[in-house]
Structure formats: structure tokens, C-alpha cells
Design a protein around this motif. Structure first.
Motif, PDB file in Angstrom:
ATOM      1  N   ALA A   1      -7.339   0.932   1.869  1.00 52.59           N
ATOM      2  CA  ALA A   1      -8.517   0.126   1.846  1.00 52.59           C
ATOM      3  C   ALA A   1      -9.816   0.927   1.926  1.00 52.59           C
ATOM      4  O   ALA A   1     -10.782   0.435   1.706  1.00 52.59           O
ATOM      5  N   GLY A   2      -9.645   2.286   2.585  1.00 47.38           N
ATOM      6  CA  GLY A   2     -10.642   2.998   2.587  1.00 47.38           C
ATOM      7  C   GLY A   2     -10.722   4.259   1.555  1.00 47.38           C
ATOM      8  O   GLY A   2     -10.081   4.409   0.462  1.00 47.38           O
ATOM      9  N   THR A   3     -11.660   5.304   1.919  1.00 46.07           N
ATOM     10  CA  THR A   3     -11.862   6.319   1.132  1.00 46.07           C
ATOM     11  C   THR A   3     -10.638   7.323   1.426  1.00 46.07           C
ATOM     12  O   THR A   3     -10.599   7.733   2.821  1.00 46.07           O
ATOM     13  N   ILE A   4     -10.126   8.091   0.285  1.00 49.27           N
ATOM     14  CA  ILE A   4      -9.120   9.134   0.677  1.00 49.27           C
ATOM     15  C   ILE A   4     -10.008  10.463   0.312  1.00 49.27           C
ATOM     16  O   ILE A   4     -10.268  10.648  -0.717  1.00 49.27           O
ATOM     17  N   VAL A   5      -9.960  11.228   1.535  1.00 45.94           N
ATOM     18  CA  VAL A   5     -10.373  12.718   1.176  1.00 45.94           C
ATOM     19  C   VAL A   5      -9.290  13.442   1.388  1.00 45.94           C
ATOM     20  O   VAL A   5      -8.701  13.742   2.309  1.00 45.94           O
ATOM     21  N   ASN A   6      -9.065  14.226   0.129  1.00 42.73           N
ATOM     22  CA  ASN A   6      -7.864  15.269   0.034  1.00 42.73           C
ATOM     23  C   ASN A   6      -8.405  16.731  -0.196  1.00 42.73           C
ATOM     24  O   ASN A   6      -8.934  16.982  -1.184  1.00 42.73           O
ATOM     25  N   VAL A   7      -8.577  17.165   1.027  1.00 49.35           N
ATOM     26  CA  VAL A   7      -9.063  18.718   1.036  1.00 49.35           C
ATOM     27  C   VAL A   7      -8.252  19.719   0.245  1.00 49.35           C
ATOM     28  O   VAL A   7      -8.670  20.464  -0.535  1.00 49.35           O
ATOM     29  N   ASN A   8      -6.864  19.466   0.011  1.00 50.27           N
ATOM     30  CA  ASN A   8      -5.995  20.479  -0.832  1.00 50.27           C
ATOM     31  C   ASN A   8      -5.937  19.998  -2.139  1.00 50.27           C
ATOM     32  O   ASN A   8      -4.906  20.667  -2.803  1.00 50.27           O
ATOM     33  N   ALA A   9      -6.560  19.049  -2.427  1.00 51.15           N
ATOM     34  CA  ALA A   9      -5.968  18.365  -4.027  1.00 51.15           C
ATOM     35  C   ALA A   9      -6.419  19.826  -4.918  1.00 51.15           C
ATOM     36  O   ALA A   9      -5.587  19.657  -6.020  1.00 51.15           O
ATOM     37  N   ASN A  10      -7.530  20.390  -4.793  1.00 50.16           N
ATOM     38  CA  ASN A  10      -8.038  21.499  -5.776  1.00 50.16           C
ATOM     39  C   ASN A  10      -7.703  22.674  -5.293  1.00 50.16           C
ATOM     40  O   ASN A  10      -7.704  23.192  -3.847  1.00 50.16           O
TER      41      ASN A  10
ATOM     42  N   PRO B   1      -1.960  10.027  -4.375  1.00 51.07           N
ATOM     43  CA  PRO B   1      -3.407  10.614  -3.980  1.00 51.07           C
ATOM     44  C   PRO B   1      -3.233  11.901  -2.841  1.00 51.07           C
ATOM     45  O   PRO B   1      -4.054  12.707  -3.054  1.00 51.07           O
ATOM     46  N   PHE B   2      -2.305  12.063  -2.237  1.00 51.33           N
ATOM     47  CA  PHE B   2      -2.036  13.160  -1.325  1.00 51.33           C
ATOM     48  C   PHE B   2      -0.570  13.365  -1.209  1.00 51.33           C
ATOM     49  O   PHE B   2       0.425  12.450  -1.454  1.00 51.33           O
ATOM     50  N   LYS B   3       0.042  14.351  -0.728  1.00 49.31           N
ATOM     51  CA  LYS B   3       1.166  14.702  -0.560  1.00 49.31           C
ATOM     52  C   LYS B   3       1.680  15.289   0.786  1.00 49.31           C
ATOM     53  O   LYS B   3       0.735  15.786   1.543  1.00 49.31           O
TER      54      LYS B   3
ATOM     55  N   SER C   1       0.863  -1.383  -0.092  1.00 53.89           N
ATOM     56  CA  SER C   1      -0.030   0.088   0.020  1.00 53.89           C
ATOM     57  C   SER C   1       0.865   1.304  -0.041  1.00 53.89           C
ATOM     58  O   SER C   1       0.766   2.337  -0.621  1.00 53.89           O
ATOM     59  N   GLY C   2       1.924   1.242   0.807  1.00 50.76           N
ATOM     60  CA  GLY C   2       2.850   2.338   0.749  1.00 50.76           C
ATOM     61  C   GLY C   2       3.319   2.491  -0.634  1.00 50.76           C
ATOM     62  O   GLY C   2       3.692   3.748  -1.008  1.00 50.76           O
TER      63      GLY C   2
END
Length: 275
Positions: free
Chosen positions: A166-175, A123-125, A114-115
Motif C-alpha cells: 500500500a505504500g512506497t517501496i524504497v530499495n537501496v540495493n536495487a541498482n 521489488p526487493f529480495k 500482497s505477499g
């Protein structure tokens, strides 16, 4: 007779030792050359990986170590075979050990895989605010086995990478921009047009709102105790919470000034006396 026997014995010992010495020399040469080749091949692989746009340094370093140690294992087994050591049993032992280790560390291996995916697909940084595996916070570090987040109240959270994938990734700063959504209710006796004008004025007077992306103030629902408006405006992502808090406060202040009520749930109870 004794001298002849000693000379013959010495000669026999020398003839017996020479093949081992030769094989040892060959094994040493194989090891030295093999080690050089292993490092050379590893450097070539690293050089190719570094040319891939956006690849993470952590992943490059990990692949470098894996390639080098696998090649060195081959070199060592080849050198041992030159010494006459039966390497088939070594492969069998390594295979059995690898299976046992794999079963014992299946969760760790899952986190590792996964890493690798997180590092490759990004998907995020580091620096992003995310919600992963039920945890929300700013990403401080993304390693092979886990990611480290700092929550809003400054708690340090170490999240296994397997749980993240395995779960949902929510990236607030993606946009770069986000939409602020508010639901504002007024009383049924209040003037809808007046409330709409007040809400529009509040949005237009806020300097951090991106006016060019459009504003929305519309009646969305005739609820049990209120007429509900949806209020929507776009802002730069870093300004999201500041604008949302400011709008919420401004709506209450302006409605009070304009005599517009913000109702709360209530029930009317009618009691009838029967003679």
C-alpha cells in the motif's frame, strides 16, 4: 413358520445391505483413484510452475497446497455422493463458511495477496536494504503474510505485506551504483574558485569514487548566510555511507587548512539610539 420368517428377514436384510456395501466399495475406489489423480495433477502444476523463470519456492509450495486441497475436497464430495449423501447442502455450508471466514480474515487475506505480489514481482529480495511502511532495514525473510526486517540498530521488525504494497517501496540495493550528494556552504568573503578547486580535489583523491561517471562541483545557491555548492559523485552502492562520511569529514578538514570558512546562520542586530 418361524424358520421361514427368519430366512425371509435375513434375505431382506442382505438385499438392503448389498447396495450400501456396493456403494461403499465404489466410494472407496473413487476416493483412492481421486486421491491419486489429485496428487498427479498437483505434481504437474508444480512442474509447470518450476519452469517459470524466477518464481519463488514459497509461492510454488503455497500453490501446490491450495491445488491439492481443492482437488481433495472435490474427491471427498464425489465419494460421499456415491454413498448417497446429499452434497448440495455441503456446498452451501462450505460457501457460507467461506464467506464468514473471508470477512473475518479480510486483513489476513489482503496480506496474503500482497505477499503473492511481492514474491512474484520481487521489488526487493532477502539481503536488500529497504524502506517500507515507514520502516528501514535489511530484509531477512519474505513470507506469505509478512516480511521480516532487521534495522540498523539490530531490531527485528515484522511488517505486514499489505502495508508494504500500500505504500512506497524504497530499495537501496536495487541498482549497483548510487550518487553521493552533499551541500557545502562557504562564506561570502571566501574565494569561490579556490573552494571549488578544493572540493574537486577531494573528490578526485577518493579511490572509492567512480571517476568515469563524472563529478559535479557547482554553485547552487546564494543563501542568506552562505554561498552553497552542490557536490555530487557516484560510488558503488555498498560504499555509499563510507564515502559520504569520509567526504563530509574531509571537507571540514581541508577547508580549515585552506582558511575557507563554513558559515552558520546568524543575524546582525543594529541598535539605534534616538535622542
Amino acid at each position: 413358520m418361524n424358520e421361514y420368517f427368519n430366512e425371509e428377514k435375513i434375505q431382506s436384510i442382505i438385499e438392503m445391505i448389498i447396495p450400501y456395501v456396493v456403494n461403499l466399495g465404489i466410494a472407496i475406489v473413487v476416493f483412492i483413484i481421486g486421491k491419486w489423480l489429485a496428487r498427479k495433477i498437483t505434481n504437474i502444476v508444480v512442474s509447470i510452475l518450476k519452469r517459470i523463470k524466477g518464481i519463488d519456492v514459497t509461492l510454488v509450495k503455497f500453490i501446490e497446497n491450495i491445488v491439492y486441497y481443492i482437488l481433495m475436497m472435490v474427491v471427498i464430495l464425489t465419494a460421499l455422493s456415491k454413498l448417497g449423501v446429499e452434497t448440495t447442502s455441503f456446498f452451501a455450508i462450505l460457501g457460507a463458511a467461506g464467506l464468514a471466514i473471508g470477512l473475518a480474515l479480510k486483513d489476513s487475506l489482503g496480506n496474503f495477496a500482497s505477499g503473492v505480489m511481492l514474491i512474484m514481482f520481487k521489488p526487493f529480495k532477502v539481503g536488500d536494504f529497504v524502506t517500507v511502511a515507514g520502516v528501514s532495514g535489511t530484509v531477512n525473510e519474505i513470507s506469505i503474510f509478512s516480511s521480516i526486517l532487521t534495522t540498523g540498530d539490530n531490531q527485528r521488525m515484522i511488517v505486514p505485506n499489505g502495508s508494504i504494497i500500500a505504500g512506497t517501496i524504497v530499495n537501496v540495493n536495487a541498482n549497483p551504483t548510487r550518487r553521493v550528494d552533499l551541500v557545502v556552504g562557504i562564506g561570502y568573503d571566501d574565494d569561490i574558485k579556490k573552494a571549488k578547486n578544493v572540493l574537486t580535489n577531494i573528490l578526485e583523491s577518493n579511490e572509492k569514487i567512480l571517476q568515469e561517471k563524472g563529478l559535479t562541483v557547482a554553485v547552487s545557491e546564494l543563501a542568506d548566510s552562505s554561498v552553497n555548492f552542490v557536490v555530487r559523485a557516484w560510488v558503488n552502492t555498498p560504499d555509499y555511507w563510507a564515502v559520504k562520511f569520509a567526504l563530509t569529514e574531509e571537507v571540514k578538514t581541508r577547508f580549515d587548512q585552506e582558511g575557507i570558512s563554513i558559515p552558520y546562520p546568524q543575524q546582525d542586530v543594529h541598535h539605534h539610539n534616538q535622542a
